[in-house]
Motif scaffolding. Structure first.
Motif, PDB file in Angstrom:
ATOM      1  N   LEU A   1      41.112  62.216 -68.796  1.00 61.47           N
ATOM      2  CA  LEU A   1      41.102  62.117 -67.345  1.00 61.47           C
ATOM      3  C   LEU A   1      42.495  61.859 -66.745  1.00 61.47           C
ATOM      4  CD1 LEU A   1      38.233  59.330 -67.366  1.00 61.47           C
ATOM      5  CD2 LEU A   1      37.973  61.767 -66.813  1.00 61.47           C
TER       6      LEU A   1
ATOM      7  N   LEU B   1      30.856  66.542 -71.051  1.00 67.57           N
ATOM      8  CA  LEU B   1      31.680  66.886 -70.215  1.00 67.57           C
ATOM      9  C   LEU B   1      32.717  67.982 -70.421  1.00 67.57           C
ATOM     10  CD1 LEU B   1      33.067  63.204 -70.101  1.00 67.57           C
ATOM     11  CD2 LEU B   1      31.487  64.196 -68.773  1.00 67.57           C
TER      12      LEU B   1
ATOM     13  N   GLN C   1      35.286  68.438 -64.064  1.00 66.49           N
ATOM     14  CA  GLN C   1      34.243  67.746 -63.739  1.00 66.49           C
ATOM     15  C   GLN C   1      34.841  66.395 -62.922  1.00 66.49           C
ATOM     16  OE1 GLN C   1      31.824  67.204 -67.096  1.00 66.49           O
ATOM     17  NE2 GLN C   1      30.465  68.169 -66.240  1.00 66.49           N
ATOM     18  N   ARG C   2      34.600  65.864 -62.094  1.00 74.28           N
ATOM     19  CA  ARG C   2      35.322  64.672 -61.039  1.00 74.28           C
ATOM     20  C   ARG C   2      34.372  63.461 -61.443  1.00 74.28           C
ATOM     21  NH1 ARG C   2      34.591  62.983 -55.453  1.00 74.28           N
ATOM     22  NH2 ARG C   2      32.916  64.513 -55.499  1.00 74.28           N
ATOM     23  N   LEU C   3      34.940  62.316 -61.875  1.00 70.22           N
ATOM     24  CA  LEU C   3      34.429  61.007 -61.889  1.00 70.22           C
ATOM     25  C   LEU C   3      34.163  60.685 -60.429  1.00 70.22           C
ATOM     26  CD1 LEU C   3      33.755  58.701 -63.735  1.00 70.22           C
ATOM     27  CD2 LEU C   3      35.924  57.931 -63.558  1.00 70.22           C
TER      28      LEU C   3
ATOM     29  N   PHE D   1      29.549  61.622 -63.420  1.00 69.57           N
ATOM     30  CA  PHE D   1      30.611  62.761 -63.191  1.00 69.57           C
ATOM     31  C   PHE D   1      29.860  63.775 -62.355  1.00 69.57           C
ATOM     32  CE2 PHE D   1      32.406  60.903 -66.817  1.00 69.57           C
ATOM     33  CZ  PHE D   1      33.844  60.890 -66.665  1.00 69.57           C
TER      34      PHE D   1
END
Length: 138
Positions: A43, A70, A74-76, A107
């Motif tokens: 991350l 994951l 991808q965005r948290l 996510f």
């Protein structure tokens, strides 16, 4: 785990896709436990002018990718009760480090085809076989 008895059967799930089939954006809910070594290393906060977005920048180790679903890009968007855009990427990453385990995350990223591999596979065209006499065998 399966004990063989329907009264004591429990299934441990670490991640689930919460978006609908066919959605352009895939949402993955993750329950992160203590044994997720290597998870935080992939991350990174990327600047977007509003405090940053927390993204999966590095391709996660295969065991993390398979267990949590994951992939890079991808965005948290959620850590516990803290959500984006109200919280910056830095706030989300800090909350993820500080939260007691298990911690629940969400996510978002572009939808993937269900049959697509988690990591790209390098392919190359096979050369045609030739006999010792120089003739093609294919």
């Amino acid at each position: 785990y399966d004990t063989g008895s329907p009264q004591t059967f429990r299934r441990m799930v670490c991640a689930r896709v919460s978006s609908e089939p066919g959605d352009a954006c895939e949402r993955i809910e993750v329950a992160l436990n203590d044994q997720a070594a290597g998870f935080l290393d992939c991350l990174q906060v990327v600047s977007d002018g509003r405090g940053g977005k927390c993204m999966v920048q590095e391709s996660p180790p295969l065991r993390i990718a398979e267990l949590y679903g994951l992939a890079r890009g991808q965005r948290l968007v959620r850590v516990g009760d803290l959500t984006s855009p109200a919280a910056s990427g830095y706030d989300l990453l800090w909350a993820l480090h500080a939260a007691p385990r298990p911690v629940f995350l969400v996510f978002e990223g572009p939808a993937r085809h269900p049959d697509s591999p988690l990591a790209p596979v390098a392919t190359r065209r096979a050369q045609s076989l030739r006999s010792p006499c120089g003739r093609s065998l294919s």
